[in-house]
Design an enzyme around this catalytic site. Structure first.
Site, PDB file in Angstrom:
ATOM      1  N   ASP A  44       5.335   5.152   2.254  1.00 47.33           N
ATOM      2  CA  ASP A  44       5.591   6.312   3.128  1.00 47.33           C
ATOM      3  C   ASP A  44       6.461   5.892   4.308  1.00 47.33           C
ATOM      4  OD1 ASP A  44       4.011   7.750   1.481  1.00 47.33           O
ATOM      5  OD2 ASP A  44       2.219   7.698   2.764  1.00 47.33           O
ATOM      6  N   SER A  58       0.834  -1.203   0.000  1.00 52.62           N
ATOM      7  CA  SER A  58       0.000   0.000   0.000  1.00 52.62           C
ATOM      8  C   SER A  58       0.869   1.254   0.000  1.00 52.62           C
ATOM      9  CB  SER A  58      -0.887   0.007   1.247  1.00 52.62           C
ATOM     10  OG  SER A  58      -0.081   0.279   2.381  1.00 52.62           O
ATOM     11  N   LYS A  59       0.208   2.357  -0.233  1.00 57.99           N
ATOM     12  CA  LYS A  59       0.880   3.645  -0.220  1.00 57.99           C
ATOM     13  C   LYS A  59       1.549   3.865   1.140  1.00 57.99           C
ATOM     14  CE  LYS A  59      -0.753   8.366   0.011  1.00 57.99           C
ATOM     15  NZ  LYS A  59       0.522   8.876   0.460  1.00 57.99           N
ATOM     16  N   ARG A  60       0.886   3.380   2.192  1.00 63.66           N
ATOM     17  CA  ARG A  60       1.427   3.579   3.528  1.00 63.66           C
ATOM     18  C   ARG A  60       2.792   2.874   3.706  1.00 63.66           C
ATOM     19  NH1 ARG A  60      -2.598   1.743   7.290  1.00 63.66           N
ATOM     20  NH2 ARG A  60      -4.022   2.425   5.656  1.00 63.66           N
TER      21      ARG A  60
END
Ligand code: GLU
Length: 506
Positions: A267, A262-264
């Site tokens: 990050d 995921s994008k998380r």
């Protein structure tokens, strides 16, 4: 294989394209090109509520950046357009009607409030509400009310949706080119909405109609669409159309822990999950992209190709042409593929090494001007590139490895100073400066043997001179070959830096 292979990448413009989506596009592209077929981009934008400004342009740009430009798309017309579903709106209603006429679909007038109530009632029993074969005859739809009433409802403008009449207790055997035979029972499946009260088709209807009209031969898409497969196959049957072949790609998994990347994750661990940088139009939040993080498209593509596929050999580096040549759907893995940020950097390192020195030098020169307001010559950046290329993974690494060629040290790393600059260093360096001042040719070929000779003549250990010299030139105990540095900096600059070190470190 027949020569009329037609495949499509069919993203919904709901945000930036995730690298998982990009891999789907890549596999479609590879499959198409391998079979001399056509690669199509179809924008599935029927869900107005999820439309995001700029997402479609982003998709186009990302595909172009990777060299996966579609043969037919909203930006490059073919015979099967339009390629944006919102522009095909008028087509779908007739097809929904066709299914009503042949008994495979029906009008449903249940209001959202009615359905919410039913949902809550079921949940109170710990059950899930399903609109389907077991209860459709008791709900507010054209199967329950008379034909006359149905017509009256419609004419009076009562909102309705059109639902698929899921066959009861049917056992389906569906072939997937990656997963083999899949058995699905229709019992647990609901009567999916095909056409919404806002006059737009749902994904399911539009997707099937378009795949049929665009003569798609193979549907290659993410595993998350597997639960829709039964409905899609039944829709083809209901229309009396031949279904395309299906292949559902494995998920791309988190590098650490379980689940989908995921994008998380990006990050948290500092790697991009999007091909290009994306600025969220609603919040202004920026998500990093491979392109802006200085990845080469060739490296990005190569890395993605191997996330879920290999050709059965140990080979890891493939050009796009080679991938086209080697790719086969049958060799795509069933199991999810773990994303590996370190391996991704490894690919980038391999690819940047293949870039011509002169190309990197030109880019570095432009980068220096833009980022550091430093003007220099191509000749100089070329020398730096050939000296430091092996250490590079990303373009800005060049700066980290070479900044001292552009800026004289103003201070010295204390730890390095302690190691390199001893009690007796100052008199040695004073003599060394006098020696250098008498020299004229600072080309590496000339100055290297001269310096070595001088050290030997002085009866000194090599480190006694080389270490403080490096410290004086760089400000730290790092950098490339000292003689290369002396030569590249030139006589004046090298001596100035030595004098500055002498003054500062004593
Ligand atoms: N619009 C769907 C998506 O966003 C397409 C799925 C498919 O390829 O059928 O992924």
């Amino acid at each position: 294989m027949n020569s009329k292979v037609r495949v499509r990448f069919a993203p919904s413009p709901t945000g930036p394209l995730h690298i998982g989506g990009l891999r789907t596009a890549l596999y479609n592209y590879l499959f198409a090109k391998k079979h001399e077929g056509t690669f199509i981009l179809r924008v599935e934008d029927t869900d107005n509520s999820r439309y995001v400004e700029g997402a479609e342009d982003y998709i186009k740009e990302a595909l172009d950046w990777c060299g996966l430009t579609p043969d037919e798309s909203p930006f490059h017309d073919g015979e099967f357009g339009p390629y944006r579903q919102s522009e095909r709106k008028a087509i779908y209603k007739d097809y929904a009607q066709q299914l009503i006429d042949n008994g495979h679909a029906y009008y449903a007038f249940d209001t959202p409030e009615d359905l919410d109530k039913l949902r809550q009632e079921q949940e109170a029993f710990g059950d899930k509400f399903i609109y389907g074969a077991h209860n459709r005859n008791e709900l507010n739809n054209s199967l329950k009310v008379s034909e006359k009433e149905t017509l009256e409802y419609i004419e009076s403008g009562k909102p309705y949706v059109i639902r698929f009449k899921m066959p009861m207790a049917k056992q389906l055997a569906i072939r997937d080119n990656i997963r083999g035979n899949i058995q699905i029972k229709t019992n647990d499946l609901d009567d999916k909405i095909l056409f919404k009260s806002d006059g737009m088709p749902t994904y399911h209807l539009a997707n099937i109609v378009d795949d049929h009209l665009m003569e798609i031969t193979h549907v290659i898409r993410g595993e998350e669409w597997l639960p829709s497969l039964a409905l899609h196959v039944l829709l083809y049957d209901a229309f009396g159309w031949k279904a395309p072949k299906f292949a559902h790609l494995p998920l791309i998994l988190k590098p650490f822990g379980k689940g989908k990347l995921s994008k998380r994750d990006g990050d948290k661990h500092g790697f991009p999950v999007f091909p290009l940088e994306w600025k969220d139009p609603a919040t202004g939040a920026i998500s990093s992209g491979y392109r802006e993080e200085f990845y080469l498209p060739e490296a990005t593509i190569n890395m993605l190709a191997l996330l879920g596929w290999n050709d059965g050999t140990e080979q890891e580096l493939y050009s796009l042409e080679e991938l086209v040549d080697k790719f086969s759907i049958e060799r795509v893995h069933k199991a999810g593929a773990k994303f590996n940020p370190e391996k991704t950097k490894w690919f980038q390192h391999q690819y940047i090494q293949k870039v011509d020195d002169s190309v990197l030098a030109e880019e570095f020169k432009d980068w220096l001007r833009a980022e550091k307001q430093i003007e220099t010559t191509l000749d100089f950046t070329l020398k730096i590139v050939s000296l430091l290329k092996e250490r590079l993974t990303f373009m800005p690494d060049l700066w980290n490895e070479s900044y001292f060629f552009f800026q004289a040290p103003t201070q010295f790393n204390p730890k390095s100073s302690k190691k390199a600059w001893k009690e007796d260093t100052a008199p040695i360096m004073t003599n060394f400066i006098s020696f250098l001042e008498a020299e004229t040719d600072f080309s590496k070929e000339q100055i290297q043997p001269k310096i070595k000779g001088w050290i030997t003549d002085q009866g000194l250990g090599f480190g006694k001179v080389m270490m403080p010299l490096r410290l004086a030139l760089v400000g730290d105990m790092k950098g490339p070959d000292v003689f290369e540095m002396v030569s590249l900096l030139g006589k004046t600059e090298a001596i100035n830096r030595l004098k500055f070190a002498l003054n500062t470190l004593n």
